[in-house]
Enzyme design. Structure first.
Site, PDB file in Angstrom:
ATOM      1  N   GLU A 138      27.268  -4.203  54.227  1.00  0.00           N
ATOM      2  CA  GLU A 138      27.770  -2.914  54.705  1.00  0.00           C
ATOM      3  C   GLU A 138      29.303  -2.914  54.714  1.00  0.00           C
ATOM      4  O   GLU A 138      29.922  -3.757  55.376  1.00  0.00           O
ATOM      5  CB  GLU A 138      27.227  -2.651  56.116  1.00  0.00           C
ATOM      6  CG  GLU A 138      25.704  -2.591  56.151  1.00  0.00           C
ATOM      7  CD  GLU A 138      25.129  -2.785  57.551  1.00  0.00           C
ATOM      8  OE1 GLU A 138      25.927  -2.848  58.505  1.00  0.00           O
ATOM      9  OE2 GLU A 138      23.899  -2.891  57.674  1.00  0.00           O
ATOM     10  N   GLU A 168      19.825  -3.702  57.449  1.00  0.00           N
ATOM     11  CA  GLU A 168      19.845  -5.153  57.259  1.00  0.00           C
ATOM     12  C   GLU A 168      18.553  -5.677  56.637  1.00  0.00           C
ATOM     13  O   GLU A 168      18.581  -6.575  55.791  1.00  0.00           O
ATOM     14  CB  GLU A 168      20.115  -5.848  58.599  1.00  0.00           C
ATOM     15  CG  GLU A 168      21.541  -5.729  59.090  1.00  0.00           C
ATOM     16  CD  GLU A 168      21.853  -4.395  59.724  1.00  0.00           C
ATOM     17  OE1 GLU A 168      23.047  -4.107  59.957  1.00  0.00           O
ATOM     18  OE2 GLU A 168      20.892  -3.631  59.987  1.00  0.00           O
ATOM     19  N   GLN A 208      27.176  -7.685  59.217  1.00  0.00           N
ATOM     20  CA  GLN A 208      28.488  -7.280  59.728  1.00  0.00           C
ATOM     21  C   GLN A 208      28.866  -7.969  61.038  1.00  0.00           C
ATOM     22  O   GLN A 208      30.001  -8.421  61.210  1.00  0.00           O
ATOM     23  CB  GLN A 208      28.513  -5.756  59.907  1.00  0.00           C
ATOM     24  CG  GLN A 208      29.894  -5.158  59.934  1.00  0.00           C
ATOM     25  CD  GLN A 208      29.841  -3.649  59.821  1.00  0.00           C
ATOM     26  OE1 GLN A 208      29.477  -2.963  60.784  1.00  0.00           O
ATOM     27  NE2 GLN A 208      30.170  -3.114  58.654  1.00  0.00           N
ATOM     28  N   GLY A 256      24.965  -9.754  66.167  1.00  0.00           N
ATOM     29  CA  GLY A 256      23.892  -9.027  66.832  1.00  0.00           C
ATOM     30  C   GLY A 256      23.171  -8.036  65.944  1.00  0.00           C
ATOM     31  O   GLY A 256      22.139  -7.481  66.345  1.00  0.00           O
ATOM     32  N   PHE A 257      23.683  -7.828  64.718  1.00  0.00           N
ATOM     33  CA  PHE A 257      23.055  -6.880  63.803  1.00  0.00           C
ATOM     34  C   PHE A 257      22.002  -7.539  62.909  1.00  0.00           C
ATOM     35  O   PHE A 257      21.349  -6.855  62.118  1.00  0.00           O
ATOM     36  CB  PHE A 257      24.104  -6.231  62.895  1.00  0.00           C
ATOM     37  CG  PHE A 257      25.150  -5.427  63.623  1.00  0.00           C
ATOM     38  CD1 PHE A 257      25.092  -5.221  64.993  1.00  0.00           C
ATOM     39  CD2 PHE A 257      26.209  -4.874  62.925  1.00  0.00           C
ATOM     40  CE1 PHE A 257      26.065  -4.485  65.657  1.00  0.00           C
ATOM     41  CE2 PHE A 257      27.184  -4.141  63.576  1.00  0.00           C
ATOM     42  CZ  PHE A 257      27.115  -3.939  64.940  1.00  0.00           C
ATOM     43  N   HIS A 315      28.022  -7.666  69.611  1.00  0.00           N
ATOM     44  CA  HIS A 315      29.068  -8.100  68.688  1.00  0.00           C
ATOM     45  C   HIS A 315      29.566  -9.509  68.985  1.00  0.00           C
ATOM     46  O   HIS A 315      30.543  -9.952  68.392  1.00  0.00           O
ATOM     47  CB  HIS A 315      30.262  -7.137  68.740  1.00  0.00           C
ATOM     48  CG  HIS A 315      29.981  -5.794  68.148  1.00  0.00           C
ATOM     49  ND1 HIS A 315      29.100  -4.915  68.715  1.00  0.00           N
ATOM     50  CD2 HIS A 315      30.469  -5.172  67.036  1.00  0.00           C
ATOM     51  CE1 HIS A 315      29.065  -3.803  67.993  1.00  0.00           C
ATOM     52  NE2 HIS A 315      29.883  -3.937  66.964  1.00  0.00           N
TER      53      HIS A 315
END
Length: 325
Positions: A29, A60, A82, A85-86, A129
């Site tokens: 991304e 994702e 990115q 936590g993603f 994050h």
């Protein structure tokens, strides 16, 4: 020799890998025109084109699923998540496809996928994050989990990971992106991808660390030296598989060990090191293996992260405790 940051070293390593092999493809991304949130892929799309540095949708699971198909067709996809936590929408694909395809096919299908994940705290970021999820991936058989603690390692390890036929989770300590060191790209790497590195020789105790905690442990060793304590510092560099040979050799020499990481205490990498060292080095130990880690809570709001993350004082306290036996 010019100094470079850890972030720019990864960029240079990615560039070198793309120049060496046209089958290397970047996906993620905002990694193209923007160059990524942390600018790690800056300039790559401009130089290699949109077919090799691909701006993906915010999906994702789709990124990793596409990478699986590309790997099966002979490509070497490098996926950027990115923020730490993603990654969890892609966790299903990672553990059920990326990690198991080679084993399921009896070795007929290779899965040379690299998944880059900025991880850890220390930047005052908002929720999701600043995670340290390395243990979740280290528990998955079929995945290799590595992390670089300095620019030189970052430059070479990302290339070694991309060249590997095994899937590699490549954790990048985001708060160390701007740390600088001299990098000579003409000098080949001294270590293989899954070897630990003794950063500082010592005799009294060993500090085992990786990623964001490498700098903290080196600072702790310097501070402890003022009190007459001679500490060894070992950068593990790879969390799965551990370089047990280097770990055992250091413990047998110093007879005391403290493991430091940002991941939570329970079931973390420090637990596995403590167990392995106890099994193999029991009669060499003068004290139990201690751990200085994050706490067994969700990652706190940014205002509280200084209370959560291991810092110099907590590491020094761990040294005091292990030397007290």
């Amino acid at each position: 020799m010019a100094k470079t940051t850890l972030g720019k070293a990864i960029n240079a390593g990615l560039r070198a890998a793309m120049e060496a092999d046209p089958k290397v493809i970047m996906m993620g991304e905002d990694i193209g025109k923007l160059g990524g949130v942390f600018r790690i892929t800056e300039g790559l799309q401009k130089d290699f084109g949109e077919d090799r540095v691909i701006d993906t949708p915010l999906a994702e699971s789709g990124i990793i699923g596409t990478a699986v198909g590309l790997a099966m067709r002979g490509y070497r996809p490098v996926c950027e998540i990115q923020f730490d936590g993603f990654v969890f929408p892609a966790y299903d694909q990672i553990i059920n496809q990326v990690a198991k395809m080679h084993y399921r096919s009896a070795g007929k299908i290779k899965m040379p996928v690299v998944i880059r994940i900025p991880y850890g705290g220390g930047i005052g970021a908002v929720e999701h994050h600043s995670e340290s999820p390395e243990t979740l991936f280290a528990h998955v058989n079929g995945l290799k989990v590595v992390t670089a603690g300095d620019p030189v390692d970052a430059y070479w390890m990302i290339q070694q990971a991309i060249a590997s036929d095994d899937p590699v989770i490549f954790f990048e300590p985001k708060r160390r992106y701007h740390e600088k060191a001299e990098l000579d790209e003409s000098v080949p790497p001294a270590l293989k991808l899954h070897q630990a590195k003794v950063l500082r020789e010592g005799t009294d105790a060993t500090l085992f660390c990786y990623g964001p905690m490498v700098k903290t442990c080196l600072q702790a060793a310097e501070a402890a030296a003022e009190d007459g304590r001679n500490l060894e510092v070992v950068d593990l560099r790879t969390i799965s598989p551990f370089d047990l040979e280097t770990i055992f050799a250091s413990v047998k020499k110093t007879r005391r060990a403290v493991v430091v990481h940002e991941a939570t205490l329970s079931f973390g990498p420090g637990s596995e090191i403590a167990a392995r060292v106890t099994e193999e080095c029991f009669y060499h130990l003068e004290a139990p293996v201690l751990r200085v880690t994050g706490y067994d809570t969700p990652y706190p709001p940014s205002r509280m992260e200084e209370e959560y993350l291991p810092d110099l004082d907590r590491v020094l306290d761990g040294i005091d405790r292990v030397m007290g036996y």
